[in-house]
Design an enzyme around this catalytic site. Structure first.
Site, PDB file in Angstrom:
ATOM      1  N   ASP A 393       0.767  -1.145  -0.045  1.00 42.24           N
ATOM      2  CA  ASP A 393      -0.025  -0.119   0.059  1.00 42.24           C
ATOM      3  C   ASP A 393       0.879   1.271  -0.001  1.00 42.24           C
ATOM      4  OD1 ASP A 393      -2.665   1.340   0.676  1.00 42.24           O
ATOM      5  OD2 ASP A 393      -1.535   1.939   2.289  1.00 42.24           O
ATOM      6  N   GLU A 429       1.770  -0.658  -4.988  1.00 41.98           N
ATOM      7  CA  GLU A 429       0.801   0.588  -5.220  1.00 41.98           C
ATOM      8  C   GLU A 429       1.640   1.793  -5.523  1.00 41.98           C
ATOM      9  OE1 GLU A 429      -3.315   2.336  -3.697  1.00 41.98           O
ATOM     10  OE2 GLU A 429      -1.717   2.055  -2.129  1.00 41.98           O
TER      11      GLU A 429
END
Length: 754
Positions: A393, A429
């Site tokens: 993330d 990401e």
């Protein structure tokens, strides 16, 4: 003359120093009987965390080791029973080696609950926030018992101090131990000798993003007591769905122990997605059917084994960019009280936190101890918990050096040389919210990336909002403009149209505006850039024409995704029309909004969508031309002039430079199976069928001339998304050079048969 910041800091110090009696009144400090003490042997500084073992003279016990760089003293706290009334005993860790406090405690066995109290200066103006009144979770705890609630006692500062602009500088001396979870000593001697990892090559992968609780909570064939748990995901009913669909990997939304944010608890909501980690070694205890005193570890492992036995890899969505402790006004749960300056990025005004995540804090990955925490955690999940990869993330926040994103950063360098981590699947990401944080296409070889440019292009094409088809051509063929450098391959692009964050696929064709009222934030949360089209009506409708068009659009989107070069990622439930009622930020919807509705499979229309998705995945697995390991060259490799990739207009002519820049709703893509780079496992050339995909986003049918020699003599329809039901038998044949009618808003996939 001093600066305004310096003046405020001095004023704050004077106020804090002069208000000792007021602070004592707020804290309600009372002299309590000192907890009993337990002696400790020296033990060892490695490994970090709590490790049960046999000590000197064959005595069983647990070695505890905690990095706390600037601390003055560390107390290990042992709790003899569960609940707020658990009796606490303390062990002063007197051994200090390379800033690691350690000790071996005889007789401490698996199941023991524990935490730490760390002593040091309280000086928030310099970033020092030690407060021994707060019980802290071991960052290396491998199991956590209890949930984080957030009463005032768990904050290191006096949360309701009258002068809120300096509240974070006034220390709260109330004991937090009754209100916070404890770490649990776990015994682990599992060598995974009976496990067989699938080791699916990247090019052959199909990823399925799911939430452990949300995927299993409503499944009618999973026993009720297992729904919402790791054991539920390991149940044959859950695995059967994944196997029949044909996915090769599940990407689990965060399963590290996490906490719920205070603003959600006040609204009667909870953090459903879990992007608020506080324990990087512990499986989130609320997802365990086997209890929270260590059983969650074994249950997670059994889930991984069951998925592996079905040929499915396990990828974890991990949140190492920030923690649940938020900024200076956030709670004190672990790292903030262990060494605030050592773990977090601070601003020049050290009271404040650098925030590249939008969550209040950012881990300072440049610091060796933080880098060690992250890499130790990653290796633990691979070697001891059996997982096969990670999706990071906000990975750009991890790649920052002192300030800027740096692809030579310590984090990326360590991963690249680590003998365990460089072998597993690594997905970035590739952005954060800081300056220069958007890094799509910039991560080095070894990494794959979520490709949001693919998402945006495909959404725009099917709502007929692209000015031309250039962007679509790149995205369909593997995004070579982003990834064809440094030895990267087409599978560096994780292609997705939806993810947990945003509309579901069904909502993408049913809503043009977000409908997040249930989140309690005035519909201000969630993106406004949805690139969606509601097909003529906002939300659910009884208009059968609109409903039929929406189902067709879903077939178009799924077919496009699974025919594109790269690694496709589906979101759980999209294959059967799951809806969130237009909520594009369901992070706090731990209810039917955020759970998969399995009753959809009883509806013939949604069942047909599921069957089409499974058929497309099977087609992809069967044909290597759809999952290439190298980028297309666009050049002829044989005397007849046939190239590995060619693009066609509706006239049946190859696209010119002008055609790429002209407005168009139709694109033909020819994939040659004769020129696939590489060889199979036995060294033989890889040869496959050739295909022509025709994508038409226009609102009216179009005549499309099928390319003639040397491309083909005849074509056969394999997929026609204008049809609710897809024929299993060979489709209609068409001679090359003949025009065919492509229905409005449809994909035709034709196989070359002569």
């Amino acid at each position: 003359m001093s600066s305004a910041a310096e003046q405020e800091a001095e004023a704050g110090k004077r106020r804090a120093a002069g208000n000792g009696r007021a602070a004592a009144a707020v804290n309600g400090r009372r002299r309590a009987a000192s907890p009993p003490t337990v002696p400790a042997w020296p033990g060892t500084p490695v490994p970090l965390g709590a490790r049960f073992r046999t000590g000197p003279d064959g005595v069983a016990g647990t070695n505890f080791a905690l990095w706390a760089g600037g601390a003055e003293a560390v107390d290990l706290c042992l709790f003899d029973e569960r609940g707020p009334g658990g009796r606490e005993s303390r062990v002063r860790l007197t051994e200090l080696t390379h800033e690691i406090w350690h000790g071996f405690v005889p007789g401490v066995l698996p199941g023991q609950r524990y935490g730490y109290r760390v002593h040091g200066r309280w000086d928030p103006w310099t970033g020092a926030r030690w407060n021994p009144a707060k019980l802290l979770l071991d960052p290396y705890a491998r199991a956590v018992d209890g949930e984080f609630e957030l009463p005032p006692e768990v904050y290191g500062h006096v949360r309701d101090w009258p002068e809120q602009h300096v509240a974070d500088t006034v220390r709260d001396d109330r004991d937090s131990a009754p209100y916070v979870p404890k770490g649990v000593v776990v015994h682990d001697d599992d060598d995974w000798s009976d496990d067989r990892r699938p080791k699916t090559p990247w090019a052959d992968s199909v990823i399925y993003e799911l939430h452990v609780r949300g995927f299993t909570k409503l499944h009618p064939d999973i026993p009720e007591e297992l729904r919402g748990t790791y054991a539920g995901l390991a149940h044959p009913a859950a695995i059967e769905h994944l196997v029949r669909l044909g996915v090769t990997a599940v990407e689990l939304l965060p399963v590290h122990q996490f906490a719920h944010e205070d603003h959600l608890l006040k609204r009667g909501l909870r953090n459903h997605w879990g992007y608020n980690s506080i324990g990087y070694f512990a499986p989130h205890a609320a997802y365990a059917a086997s209890g929270t005193t260590g059983g969650q570890v074994g249950e997670f492992k059994r889930m991984v084994r069951a998925l592996h036995a079905a040929g499915i890899e396990v990828i974890l969505d991990v949140v190492y960019n920030h923690t649940a402790e938020a900024g200076e006004l956030g709670p004190m749960l672990s790292l903030k009280g262990i060494d605030n300056r050592g773990y977090y990025r601070l601003q020049p005004d050290a009271r404040r936190y650098a925030d590249y995540t939008g969550c209040g804090n950012t881990l300072h990955v440049v610091q060796p101890q933080v880098l060690r925490l992250i890499t130790d955690s990653l290796r633990y999940w691979v070697t001891e918990m059996g997982v096969d990869g990670f999706r990071f993330d906000l990975a750009a926040a991890l790649a920052r050096s002192m300030h800027d994103v740096d692809m030579l950063s310590p984090f990326l360098a360590v991963i690249a040389q680590d003998p365990v981590l460089r072998r597993v699947k690594l997905i970035a990401e590739p952005w954060d919210i800081g300056s220069g944080g958007y890094q799509v296409g910039a991560f080095p070889p070894l990494w794959t990336e979520w490709n949001d440019r693919y998402r945006d292009a495909v959404r725009d094409f099917w709502r007929h909002a692209l000015p031309d088809v250039r962007e679509m051509g790149y995205r369909l063929s593997g995004s070579s403009d982003l990834y064809a450098w440094g030895g990267r391959r087409p599978y560096a692009s994780v292609n997705f149209i939806t993810a947990h964050d945003g509309f579901t696929l069904r909502d993408l064709v049913s809503y043009e505006r977000k409908h997040n009222e249930a989140n309690g934030e005035g519909n201000r949360d969630g993106t406004n850039d949805n690139r969606s089209w509601n097909c003529g009506a906002e939300g659910e409708t009884d208009d059968e024409r609109v409903r039929a068009l929406r189902r067709r659009q879903l077939r178009n989107l799924l077919t496009t995704l699974l025919l594109s070069t790269g690694v496709p990622m589906l979101v759980a439930g999209d294959e059967m029309g799951r809806t969130q009622g237009g909520n594009n930020n369901a992070y706090c919807q731990d209810n039917e909004t955020g759970w998969v509705d399995w009753s959809l499979l009883d509806d013939p229309g949604w069942r047909a969508l599921y069957e089409l998705t499974a058929r497309l995945i099977e087609l992809r697995h069967r044909h290597p031309v759809l999952r290439r390991r190298a980028f297309f060259s666009g050049r002829a490799h044989s005397a007849d002039g046939l190239r590995d990739l060619a693009w066609f207009t509706s006239r049946g002519t190859e696209m010119t430079e002008g055609d790429w820049y002209a407005p168009a709703a139709t694109l033909g893509m020819y994939l040659s199976g004769r020129d696939i780079p590489g060889r199979d496992e036995r060294g033989a050339p890889i040869v496959d069928d050739s295909f022509l995909a025709v994508l038409h986003a226009g609102e009216r049918p179009v005549s499309f001339v099928l390319p003639g020699a040397p491309w083909a003599q005849r074509y056969e329809v394999v997929v026609d998304t204008s049809r609710e039901e897809q024929a299993e038998a060979p489709g209609t044949g068409h001679p090359a050079g003949a025009p065919i009618t492509v229905p409005a808003r449809a994909v035709l996939l034709l196989k070359v048969v002569g």
